[in-house]
Write an enzyme that holds these catalytic residues in place. Structure first.
Site, PDB file in Angstrom:
ATOM      1  N   CYS A 124      -6.273  -8.012  11.746  1.00 15.07           N
ATOM      2  CA  CYS A 124      -5.360  -7.278  10.861  1.00 15.07           C
ATOM      3  C   CYS A 124      -5.061  -5.902  11.470  1.00 15.07           C
ATOM      4  O   CYS A 124      -5.983  -5.091  11.659  1.00 15.07           O
ATOM      5  CB  CYS A 124      -5.978  -7.117   9.470  1.00 15.07           C
ATOM      6  SG  CYS A 124      -6.694  -8.640   8.835  1.00 15.07           S
ATOM      7  N   ARG A 140      -3.542  -2.195  -9.732  1.00 12.24           N
ATOM      8  CA  ARG A 140      -4.478  -1.166  -9.258  1.00 12.24           C
ATOM      9  C   ARG A 140      -3.825  -0.321  -8.171  1.00 12.24           C
ATOM     10  O   ARG A 140      -3.433  -0.838  -7.119  1.00 12.24           O
ATOM     11  CB  ARG A 140      -5.758  -1.836  -8.732  1.00 12.24           C
ATOM     12  CG  ARG A 140      -6.831  -0.825  -8.302  1.00 12.24           C
ATOM     13  CD  ARG A 140      -8.191  -1.492  -8.112  1.00 12.24           C
ATOM     14  NE  ARG A 140      -8.590  -2.207  -9.308  1.00 12.24           N
ATOM     15  CZ  ARG A 140      -8.749  -3.525  -9.368  1.00 12.24           C
ATOM     16  NH1 ARG A 140      -8.583  -4.263  -8.296  1.00 12.24           N
ATOM     17  NH2 ARG A 140      -9.095  -4.109 -10.494  1.00 12.24           N
ATOM     18  N   CYS A 169      -6.443  -2.479  10.118  1.00 13.45           N
ATOM     19  CA  CYS A 169      -7.828  -2.351   9.646  1.00 13.45           C
ATOM     20  C   CYS A 169      -8.785  -1.681  10.629  1.00 13.45           C
ATOM     21  O   CYS A 169      -8.836  -2.024  11.814  1.00 13.45           O
ATOM     22  CB  CYS A 169      -8.355  -3.737   9.270  1.00 13.45           C
ATOM     23  SG  CYS A 169      -9.989  -3.635   8.492  1.00 13.45           S
ATOM     24  N   CYS A 197     -16.761  -7.715  -8.815  1.00 14.17           N
ATOM     25  CA  CYS A 197     -15.667  -8.241  -7.994  1.00 14.17           C
ATOM     26  C   CYS A 197     -16.162  -8.272  -6.552  1.00 14.17           C
ATOM     27  O   CYS A 197     -16.997  -7.452  -6.167  1.00 14.17           O
ATOM     28  CB  CYS A 197     -14.442  -7.345  -8.134  1.00 14.17           C
ATOM     29  SG  CYS A 197     -13.062  -7.873  -7.096  1.00 14.17           S
TER      30      CYS A 197
HETATM   31  N1  SAM Z   1     -12.267  -8.687   4.866  1.00 12.33           N
HETATM   32  C1  SAM Z   1     -11.785  -9.024   3.605  1.00 12.33           C
HETATM   33  C2  SAM Z   1     -10.383  -9.549   3.646  1.00 12.33           C
HETATM   34  O1  SAM Z   1      -9.540  -8.971   4.324  1.00 12.33           O
HETATM   35  O2  SAM Z   1     -10.122 -10.537   2.978  1.00 12.33           O
HETATM   36  C3  SAM Z   1     -11.906  -7.953   2.576  1.00 12.33           C
HETATM   37  C4  SAM Z   1     -11.586  -6.507   2.733  1.00 12.33           C
HETATM   38  S1  SAM Z   1      -9.981  -6.026   3.195  1.00 12.33           S
HETATM   39  C5  SAM Z   1     -10.357  -4.492   3.872  1.00 12.33           C
HETATM   40  C6  SAM Z   1      -9.045  -5.867   1.730  1.00 12.33           C
HETATM   41  C7  SAM Z   1      -7.641  -5.273   1.800  1.00 12.33           C
HETATM   42  O3  SAM Z   1      -7.699  -3.883   1.986  1.00 12.33           O
HETATM   43  C8  SAM Z   1      -6.676  -5.760   2.837  1.00 12.33           C
HETATM   44  O4  SAM Z   1      -6.122  -6.997   2.509  1.00 12.33           O
HETATM   45  C9  SAM Z   1      -5.626  -4.651   2.842  1.00 12.33           C
HETATM   46  O5  SAM Z   1      -4.600  -4.910   1.919  1.00 12.33           O
HETATM   47  C10 SAM Z   1      -6.443  -3.424   2.402  1.00 12.33           C
HETATM   48  N2  SAM Z   1      -6.622  -2.499   3.529  1.00 12.33           N
HETATM   49  C11 SAM Z   1      -7.446  -2.661   4.588  1.00 12.33           C
HETATM   50  N3  SAM Z   1      -7.330  -1.621   5.457  1.00 12.33           N
HETATM   51  C12 SAM Z   1      -6.417  -0.783   4.923  1.00 12.33           C
HETATM   52  C13 SAM Z   1      -5.841   0.454   5.349  1.00 12.33           C
HETATM   53  N4  SAM Z   1      -6.152   1.021   6.500  1.00 12.33           N
HETATM   54  N5  SAM Z   1      -4.940   1.043   4.542  1.00 12.33           N
HETATM   55  C14 SAM Z   1      -4.595   0.467   3.351  1.00 12.33           C
HETATM   56  N6  SAM Z   1      -5.094  -0.699   2.917  1.00 12.33           N
HETATM   57  C15 SAM Z   1      -5.982  -1.334   3.687  1.00 12.33           C
HETATM   58 FE1  SF4 Z   2      -8.776  -8.095   8.171  1.00 14.24          FE
HETATM   59 FE2  SF4 Z   2     -10.263  -5.907   8.030  1.00 14.24          FE
HETATM   60 FE3  SF4 Z   2     -10.573  -7.809   6.129  1.00 14.24          FE
HETATM   61 FE4  SF4 Z   2     -11.413  -8.204   8.641  1.00 14.24          FE
HETATM   62  S1  SF4 Z   2     -12.189  -6.660   7.227  1.00 14.24           S
HETATM   63  S2  SF4 Z   2     -10.201  -9.618   7.406  1.00 14.24           S
HETATM   64  S3  SF4 Z   2      -9.871  -7.133   9.892  1.00 14.24           S
HETATM   65  S4  SF4 Z   2      -8.751  -6.576   6.527  1.00 14.24           S
END
Ligand code: SAM
Ligand code: SF4
Ligand code: DTB
Length: 331
Positions: free
Chosen positions: A72, A278, A75, A146
Site C-alpha cells: 500500500c 468516522r 503506508c 474492533c
Molecule cells: N493492515 C491492515 C489492513 O490494511 O487491512 C490494517 C491497518 S491499515 C493501516 C487501515 C487503513 O488505514 C488503511 O486501509 C488506510 O485507509 C488507512 N491508512 C493507512 N495509512 C494511512 C496514512 N498514511 N494516511 C491515512 N490513512 C492511512
Molecule cells: Fe497495507 Fe499498511 Fe495495512 Fe499492510 S499495514 S495492509 S501495508 S495498510
C-alpha cells in the site's frame, strides 16, 4: 449552557429509505450541490436518522508494527518502503500491555477499543490465540472491540465473533478503478471477500477509505458507490485523509482541501444515512472549524487518543474541550 435544538420544518421529513443501487450520476449530483445546500441536506438526513448531539470516541492501538508484506503506497508499515521510512518493527504486543492500554482508554472516556496489526492476513498460529484473548478481555471491560488485522477467512471470522468482537475494520480504500495504482499485492475482490466473511460471521462491518492518494473526484464517488452496494451498509465508515509518510511513494502528494473532505462526508451521509462516519486519519491537520463542519456534514465518530497507528493524532483534552464547547456529548 446549550439549549435543546428546536425542531424545524425540514426535520418533519421522514427518514430516507436505505438504498443499495446508487448510480455514479446520482452520487455526483449530490457531491456537486452548492456546498451550503449539500451541508443543509446532509445535516437534515443526519438529524433525522441519528442523534446529532452524540459522538463516538474510538481508541486505537497498533498491536503489531511494521514489516507488512503488502505494498500500500500510503503506508508507513509496508516492508516495501522500510529502507526509506526507517520505521522500527515491533512484534505482537503481550496481552497484559494491550489490556492496560484499553483500561486507560476507557478511563479517559473511549467507548470502543480498536486493535490494528500490520499483517497481510491473520496468521493461524499462537498470535491469533493471543488476539482472541485480547478481544475477550476488551469485551469484559464493557467496551466495544474492533480489530483490523488484514484479510481473514470464514473460520477466523467465526472465532473472532465467538470471542465477542464487535466490529472488523477492512477498508475498500478507493474506487475499484484507481485501486490498482495504490496496491498491487491484494485485489479489490480480496477485500470484498474479507468483508463478506466478517458479515457472515455476524460481526459488524467497518469499511471506508482514504483520500489524497491522487484519485479523481469520480474515484471518490466510486468509493462511496462501492461501499453503498454492500448490503447492509457498513455500520461504520472511516474516512481517512492521507497523512503523508516520509519514505513512501506518496510522501509528496498535494494535501486534501478540508472543503473537499467536508463534501465527501456530507455525500457519504446522504447515501448511507444510518452508518457511523468516522473522521479518521488527517484530523490533526484540520482546524477546529473544519472539524465542526465535518461533524455538521454527518461525521459522528472520531479516533480519540494521541496516536493513531504510527502517526500523531489530536490531543485528548483538546478534543474533549471542543466537543464540550459545541455541545456534543460523547457516548
Ligand atoms: N493492515 C491492515 C489492513 O490494511 O487491512 C490494517 C491497518 S491499515 C493501516 C487501515 C487503513 O488505514 C488503511 O486501509 C488506510 O485507509 C488507512 N491508512 C493507512 N495509512 C494511512 C496514512 N498514511 N494516511 C491515512 N490513512 C492511512
Ligand atoms: Fe497495507 Fe499498511 Fe495495512 Fe499492510 S499495514 S495492509 S501495508 S495498510
Ligand atoms: C482506518 O480506517 N484508519 C485507522 C484505522 N482504520 C486502523 C488507521 C489510520 C492510520 C493512519 C496512519 C498511521 O498512523 O500510521
Amino acid at each position: 449552557m446549550h439549549n435543546k435544538s428546536v425542531a424545524s420544518s425540514e426535520n418533519q421529513m421522514s427518514a430516507p429509505p436505505l438504498r443499495y443501487d446508487w448510480s455514479t450520476g446520482e452520487i455526483l449530483k449530490i457531491y456537486e450541490l452548492p456546498l451550503l445546500d449539500l451541508l443543509y441536506k446532509a445535516h437534515t438526513v443526519h438529524k433525522k436518522c441519528n442523534n446529532n448531539s452524540k459522538m463516538q470516541l474510538a481508541s486505537l492501538l497498533n498491536i503489531k508494527t511494521g514489516s507488512c508484506p503488502e505494498d500500500c503506497k500510503y503506508c508507513s508499515q509496508s516492508a516495501h518502503y522500510a529502507k526509506t521510512t526507517n520505521l522500527k518493527s515491533e512484534k505482537l504486543m503481550e496481552l497484559d500491555s494491550v489490556i492496560k492500554q484499553a483500561r486507560i482508554a476507557k478511563s479517559k472516556g473511549a467507548a470502543r477499543f480498536c486493535i490494528g496489526a500490520a499483517w497481510r492476513n491473520i496468521p493461524d498460529d499462537k498470535s491469533f490465540q493471543t488476539v482472541l484473548k485480547i478481544v475477550k478481555e476488551i469485551r469484559s471491560l464493557k467496551m466495544e472491540a474492533c480489530a483490523t488485522l488484514g484479510m481473514l477467512n470464514e473460520s477466523q471470522a467465526k472465532d473472532l465473533a465467538e470471542a465477542g468482537l464487535t466490529a472488523y475494520n477492512h477498508n475498500l480504500d478507493t474506487s475499484p478503478e484507481f485501486y490498482g495504482k495504490i496496491i498491487s499485492t491484494r485485489k479489490y475482490a480480496d477485500r470484498l471477500k474479507t468483508i463478506e466473511n466478517v458479515r457472515s460471521a455476524g460481526i459488524t462491518v467497518c469499511s471506508g477509505g482514504i483520500i489524497g492518494l491522487g484519485e479523481t473526484k469520480i474515484d471518490r464517488i466510486g468509493l462511496i458507490k462501492s461501499l453503498a452496494k454492500l448490503k447492509p451498509h457498513p455500520e461504520s465508515i472511516p474516512i481517512n485523509t492521507l497523512v503523508p509518510i516520509k519514505g513512501t511513494p506518496l510522501e509528496q502528494n498535494k494535501p486534501v482541501r478540508p472543503i473537499d473532505l467536508v463534501r465527501l462526508i456530507a455525500t457519504t451521509r446522504i447515501v448511507m444515512p444510518k452508518s457511523r462516519i468516522r473522521l479518521s486519519a488527517g484530523r490533526s491537520n484540520l482546524s477546529e472549524e473544519a472539524q465542526v463542519m465535518c461533524f455538521f456534514a454527518g461525521a459522528n465518530s472520531i479516533f480519540y487518543g494521541e496516536k493513531l497507528l504510527t502517526t500523531e493524532n489530536n490531543i485528548e483534552d483538546e478534543d474533549l474541550k471542543l466537543l464540550e464547547d459545541i455541545g456534543i456529548e460523547h457516548e
